[in-house]
Design an enzyme around this catalytic site. Structure first.
Site, short mmCIF file in Angstrom:
data_model
loop_
_atom_site.label_atom_id
_atom_site.label_comp_id
_atom_site.label_asym_id
_atom_site.label_seq_id
_atom_site.Cartn_x
_atom_site.Cartn_y
_atom_site.Cartn_z
N SER A 90 0.85 -1.18 0.00
CA SER A 90 0.00 0.00 0.00
C SER A 90 0.89 1.23 0.00
O SER A 90 1.87 1.29 0.75
CB SER A 90 -0.91 0.01 1.22
OG SER A 90 -1.75 1.15 1.22
N HIS A 94 2.45 12.11 -1.34
CA HIS A 94 2.00 13.50 -1.23
C HIS A 94 3.10 14.40 -1.78
O HIS A 94 4.08 14.71 -1.07
CB HIS A 94 1.72 13.86 0.23
CG HIS A 94 0.56 13.15 0.83
ND1 HIS A 94 -0.74 13.40 0.45
CD2 HIS A 94 0.49 12.19 1.80
CE1 HIS A 94 -1.57 12.63 1.16
NE2 HIS A 94 -0.85 11.89 1.97
N HIS A 104 -2.66 7.12 -4.58
CA HIS A 104 -2.76 5.96 -3.68
C HIS A 104 -2.82 4.70 -4.53
O HIS A 104 -3.47 4.67 -5.58
CB HIS A 104 -4.04 6.08 -2.83
CG HIS A 104 -4.47 4.79 -2.21
ND1 HIS A 104 -5.56 4.07 -2.67
CD2 HIS A 104 -3.98 4.10 -1.15
CE1 HIS A 104 -5.71 2.98 -1.92
NE2 HIS A 104 -4.77 2.98 -1.00
N ASN A 106 -3.01 0.27 -3.83
CA ASN A 106 -3.02 -0.86 -2.90
C ASN A 106 -3.28 -2.13 -3.69
O ASN A 106 -4.15 -2.16 -4.56
CB ASN A 106 -4.11 -0.68 -1.84
CG ASN A 106 -4.18 -1.85 -0.88
OD1 ASN A 106 -5.02 -2.73 -1.03
ND2 ASN A 106 -3.29 -1.86 0.09
N GLY A 257 -1.81 -3.73 13.84
CA GLY A 257 -0.68 -3.45 12.96
C GLY A 257 0.17 -2.32 13.54
O GLY A 257 -0.13 -1.74 14.58
N ARG A 258 1.21 -1.98 12.81
CA ARG A 258 2.14 -0.96 13.28
C ARG A 258 1.57 0.42 12.95
O ARG A 258 1.44 0.80 11.79
CB ARG A 258 3.49 -1.16 12.61
CG ARG A 258 4.58 -0.23 13.13
CD ARG A 258 5.93 -0.71 12.62
NE ARG A 258 7.00 0.11 13.13
CZ ARG A 258 7.50 1.18 12.47
NH1 ARG A 258 6.99 1.52 11.29
NH2 ARG A 258 8.49 1.88 12.97
#
Length: 301
Positions: A90, A94, A104, A106, A257-258
């Site tokens: 993912s 910017h 974006h 994914n 998740g992180r």
């Protein structure tokens, strides 16, 4: 099921995209590997304060768990409670220049299992473009490349996934699209595994040809603080969508998740203004009237 080829592809895709963006930007992405206590981990590649990219994150994750999170089973409640394996790449870029759009991508794979039952697997993904100042040739090129990624598999996929993208990346509380869309699909397991996996690879492989020429075309456009202020204002919409609606963000947080890797998608500088409206006839107003409309950019092709 042997998922090693999927993981190999995703890691290669991450590296390929990072290398190309380093060529464009001139600065190097940080590499940050992480492990998840419940199982799995990932590699986060980040560039902050670049020459071209104000913030860029390209995440690879491969995680396991005993209980599929609600965000992953929302549309398939019969899978709730199963063990799962999930992996994907993912990214969000910017750019610094307000005339260069945010993008974006994914691509992901899920597999849900339980003893005594066949594994249930599916793919998901897509890419979408979020301009601050609209250019029709950018929009047409991006959508044309999305269509080229899908047409070899089924010419019905692009209009179907384009419409899905327009419906998904929509801020209901604002009644406006996040950007000019692209393609989006989920729970994809059509025909057979090879067909589905090859389609996802095609989407990933077309990303750089969809976005890099647009970035290179716009990254040196002269701008003033006025354009930067509008960029920061519109970036607020990106934050609102990611925190309120985005299923990937929700999955990452729900699966422990992180956090740093999940929220690397956020823009570095954002502003909100109370009930602000653009002046009629300005380039800022044109974004709303001509671009944030769910338009069919390839209608004439």
């Amino acid at each position: 099921m042997n998922t090693a080829p999927i993981k190999d592809y995703l890691l290669e895709l991450q590296e390929l995209i990072v290398q190309r963006m380093e060529q464009i930007d001139g600065k190097t992405f940080l590499r940050d590997s992480w492990a998840r206590p419940e199982g799995g981990g990932g590699i986060t590649r980040v560039l902050e304060g670049g020459n071209v990219l104000e913030r860029a994150g390209v995440n690879f994750s491969h995680v396991f768990g005993d209980n599929l999170p609600p965000s992953a089973s929302a549309h398939r409640p019969e899978l709730a409670g199963r063990s799962y394996e999930a992996m994907g790449v993912s990214l969000v870029f910017h750019p610094r220049n307000p005339y260069a759009p945010t993008v974006h991508l994914n691509v992901r794979f899920f597999m849900a299992t339980k003893p005594g039952a066949e594994p249930v697997w599916w793919f998901g993904g897509g890419m979408d473009l979020t301009p601050y100042y609209g250019f029709e040739d950018d929009a047409v090129q991006f959508h044309r490349t999305c269509r080229n990624a899908l047409n070899p598999f089924d010419e019905a996929y692009y209009p179907r996934f384009k419409d899905w993208c327009d419906r998904y990346f929509f801020l209901k509380h604002r009644n406006e699209p996040r950007g000019i869309g692209g393609i989006f699909f989920d729970d994809f397991a059509e025909r057979d595994f090879d067909h589905s996996f090859n389609l996802v690879q095609s989407v990933g492989d077309h990303f750089l040809s969809a976005y890099a020429p647009i970035l290179e075309r716009r990254m040196d456009t002269p701008y003033t603080e006025h354009e930067r202020e509008f960029q920061a204002y519109r970036r607020g919409r990106y934050v609102e969508f990611n925190l309120v609606f985005d299923r990937g963000t929700l999955f990452g947080l729900q699966s422990n998740g992180r956090t740093e890797s999940i929220l690397v998608s956020m823009p570095p500088n954002v502003t909100w203004r109370y009930n602000w409206q653009p002046e009629p006839g300005t380039p800022e107003a044109r974004l709303y009237t001509d671009f944030l409309t769910g338009k069919h950019w390839l209608a004439n092709e």
